[in-house]
Design an enzyme around this catalytic site. Structure first.
Site, short mmCIF file in Angstrom:
data_model
loop_
_atom_site.label_atom_id
_atom_site.label_comp_id
_atom_site.label_asym_id
_atom_site.label_seq_id
_atom_site.Cartn_x
_atom_site.Cartn_y
_atom_site.Cartn_z
N SER A 34 44.70 42.22 39.03
CA SER A 34 44.33 40.80 38.99
C SER A 34 45.46 39.98 38.36
O SER A 34 46.59 40.05 38.83
CB SER A 34 43.00 40.65 38.24
OG SER A 34 42.41 39.41 38.49
N HIS B 146 36.07 43.47 43.01
CA HIS B 146 37.32 43.17 42.31
C HIS B 146 37.65 44.21 41.23
O HIS B 146 38.81 44.46 40.94
CB HIS B 146 37.22 41.78 41.69
CG HIS B 146 38.50 41.29 41.09
ND1 HIS B 146 39.69 41.24 41.79
CD2 HIS B 146 38.78 40.80 39.84
CE1 HIS B 146 40.64 40.75 41.02
NE2 HIS B 146 40.12 40.49 39.83
#
Length: 253
Positions: free
Chosen positions: A84, A233
């Site tokens: 991320s 994610h």
């Protein structure tokens, strides 16, 4: 100052960078597994965990801090893995100091500008009255007004610590909020990183999409993209076994 934890004493170096609101402990089990093969370094990024505050947390500034940490620890070259926001930092490092990075691994992020998606999280964290809460349950209750996902709340509240009877944050919350628009932007990469690069996508995540292909190949022309099925994610936490397998295979000469 960059805080780090090392796992393993043999093999080549592997540096791991966490995402927004995270810290090095998020990668403990992954690092333990990989430490059989590499000297794994899990870092707290600036403004997170036990690392120092960085008022202007641009990607070049953050990358510079990590490269200086490498210099201080006599790490001339390393594999580099970032998730991320940490993936964007890793992209910046690879562009700024390509000779220092053996191979690059990016977990569920693209070199693009993103729309804001953490505004309620910032509101929720700022709404917790650290001077009045008596325990973590009260903090959880206050955060619930802004964040409903139990796992996200648990992740965020790992940043809440208690020392000498008083609660405080293990993140520089105001600084992160002030830099949020910068964090959303793509890294400022002046040159392409041409060594082998692996992008790992969570199947149910929208952080890496087909329309990002050109941006990825522009900056990382030697790229392979792999998808881990049934993950979002937080792909490394949801499916650690296939995630670790991808890392090992990619890093094997």
């Amino acid at each position: 100052m960059i805080y780090s934890k090392q796992y393993g004493q043999t093999g080549k170096h592997l540096i791991i960078l966490h995402g927004l609101f995270g810290n090095c402990d998020n990668w403990h089990s992954i690092a333990q597994n990989l430490s059989e093969y590499y000297q794994v370094h899990c870092l707290d990024l600036p403004n997170h965990g036990n690392s120092s505050e960085l008022k202007e947390a641009t990607y070049p500034n953050t990358a510079k801090a990590i490269i200086e940490w490498m210099d201080h620890n006599s790490i001339t070259e390393s594999y580099l893995l970032g998730h991320s926001m940490g993936g964007k930092v890793a992209m910046q490092i690879a562009s700024d100091a390509p000779k220092r990075i053996i191979k690059l691994m990016i977990a569920d992020i693209s070199p693009i500008d993103y729309s804001p998606s953490h505004l309620e999280i910032f509101k929720g964290l700022k709404a917790i009255n650290l001077k009045k809460i008596k325990n973590r349950s009260e903090a959880d209750e206050q955060l619930s007004n802004y964040v409903s996902d139990i796992n996200v709340k648990r992740f965020l509240l790992k940043n809440l610590i208690k020392k000498e009877g008083a609660f405080s944050w293990r993140i520089a919350l105001d600084t992160l909020q002030n830099n949020y628009q910068t964090i959303l932007k793509k890294p400022l990469m002046n040159k392409a990183y041409t060594k082998p690069t692996l992008f790992i996508k969570g199947e149910r995540s929208h952080y890496i999409e087909p329309e990002h292909k050109n941006a990825i190949l522009e900056h990382f022309p030697n790229t392979t993209v792999k998808t881990i099925q049934g993950t979002g994610h937080w792909l490394h936490a949801e499916k650690p076994v296939p995630f670790i397998s991808l890392i090992k295979r990619f890093c094997t000469p």
